[in-house]
Design an enzyme around this catalytic site. Sequence first.
Site, PDB file in Angstrom:
ATOM      1  N   SER A 162      17.174  41.856 -42.427  1.00  0.00           N
ATOM      2  CA  SER A 162      16.529  42.086 -41.141  1.00  0.00           C
ATOM      3  C   SER A 162      17.406  41.490 -40.047  1.00  0.00           C
ATOM      4  O   SER A 162      18.455  40.897 -40.322  1.00  0.00           O
ATOM      5  CB  SER A 162      15.144  41.426 -41.112  1.00  0.00           C
ATOM      6  OG  SER A 162      15.278  40.009 -41.240  1.00  0.00           O
ATOM      7  N   LYS A 163      16.967  41.613 -38.809  1.00  0.00           N
ATOM      8  CA  LYS A 163      17.775  41.112 -37.700  1.00  0.00           C
ATOM      9  C   LYS A 163      17.987  39.605 -37.791  1.00  0.00           C
ATOM     10  O   LYS A 163      19.016  39.087 -37.375  1.00  0.00           O
ATOM     11  CB  LYS A 163      17.130  41.481 -36.363  1.00  0.00           C
ATOM     12  CG  LYS A 163      17.266  42.958 -36.027  1.00  0.00           C
ATOM     13  CD  LYS A 163      16.760  43.263 -34.636  1.00  0.00           C
ATOM     14  CE  LYS A 163      16.977  44.739 -34.296  1.00  0.00           C
ATOM     15  NZ  LYS A 163      16.491  45.077 -32.943  1.00  0.00           N
TER      16      LYS A 163
END
Length: 481
Positions: free
Chosen positions: A246-247
């Site tokens: 994920s980010k």
Amino acid sequence: MSTPIVTRFAPSPPGSLHLGGARTALFNWLYARRFGGKMLLRIEDTDRERSTDAAIQAIIDGLHWLGVHWDEEPVHQFARAARHREVAEAMLAAGRAYHCFATPQELDEMREKARAESRPMRYDGRWRDRPDADRAAAAARGLKPVIRLKAPLEGETSVDDAVQGKVTWANKDLDDLVLLRSDGNPTYMLAVVVDDHDMGVTHIIRGDDHLTNAARQTQIYQAMDWAVPQMAHIPLIHGPDGAKLSKRHGALGVEAYRAMGYLPEALRNYLARLGWSHGDQEIFSTDEMSALFDLKSVGRSPARFDFAKLESINGHYMRQTADADLLARFEDVLATHPEKDFFLPRLDDTMRAKLLAAMPGLKERAKTILELIDGARFLFAQRPLALDDKAQAQLDAAGRERLALLLPALGAVEDWQAGALEAAVRGVSEATGAKLGHLAQPLRAALTGRATSPGIFDVLAVLGRDESLARIADQAGSTKS
């Protein structure tokens, strides 16, 4: 004669080229190169609101920067909608698809029943074998049908996956998927199969989040009596904690890694090793990767993204990059950032010459171009230099006294080169009994405003005689403690 290898990368805008997509493109490109084939690019732009020109260009720019190149002109899926409808109608005419008039309310009821029974929603086939009269009556009532695939009800559908092995689904668990919506627009499942077939794709290499699609797409191939391409579903990239990337783990677009100062060849090398291996080798040239890459060496377990490993590989490539090329990368990264990010003036020829002279020492200590820029700040600094805390500590009373000893000795140097400068400082060391390191540390602080830098004699040489002596004099005469 064997069929030439044809792979494809088929990104869906919007957004940039993210890490997972970049690796998928890379694997397709390497596989095609390994076997003398070609890789095609297809933009799956059927979502017209999100598939803006800017979103598509971001993907293309990302591929160009990464150094992954496709053959032939890109194919735009939206432009092929008529062909997709043609294939759906052909299946309908052959009795391998049918018109379904199930209403939204009926489909909602199917979903509610599936939810109550804790099972996935599957269309119940109520229009599969209805007589033509029923369909005519539904059409007369103004209902608009979808076209559904008449999928096999018994037996199994299998995919011999080049990474996952043989994967099998019971046909009873696969319903009759929609091929053409009631508004005449093709579904993703149909469009992908038709495009891959028409583009002559022989190998579909993509993330294993598409594995469940493989069964349904295989059934479409079989309904059209088309050869099913070799499929290879590669595991997704996870974060260091094992969770889906994920980010917060670094799941950014490749343009972000460019702005952070990573080299494309380093990111390319790192992505190739995320899931693929060749013994214990970590560093691969592009030609080596192309010669060695094989789907048999792609693991089935998710790869874990590791910033430290990426930085290490990037540092290796920076040290191997020619100084002039690294200067060009330096300017490229500067151009991607607002001027306020670095507070550095525009580079003129004089400053470029200084940077080139300092580059051998700078790149030995930097793992990214951002670190390189940070390490080069002393070249741009205006007098009197701002000192960081560690440099301030080096310039106490004893440090300033040592600078006062060094100033006349360095001022007497006529050949302002690293060797002569080192000899002058060593002369002071021998004459005073001060250790060389005790002289070098306040000298470094005075010249760079920091406690770390490239080799101090190289720093003196790059700054030049007048600037170096002025910086030393500023601090030697300072009353700060």
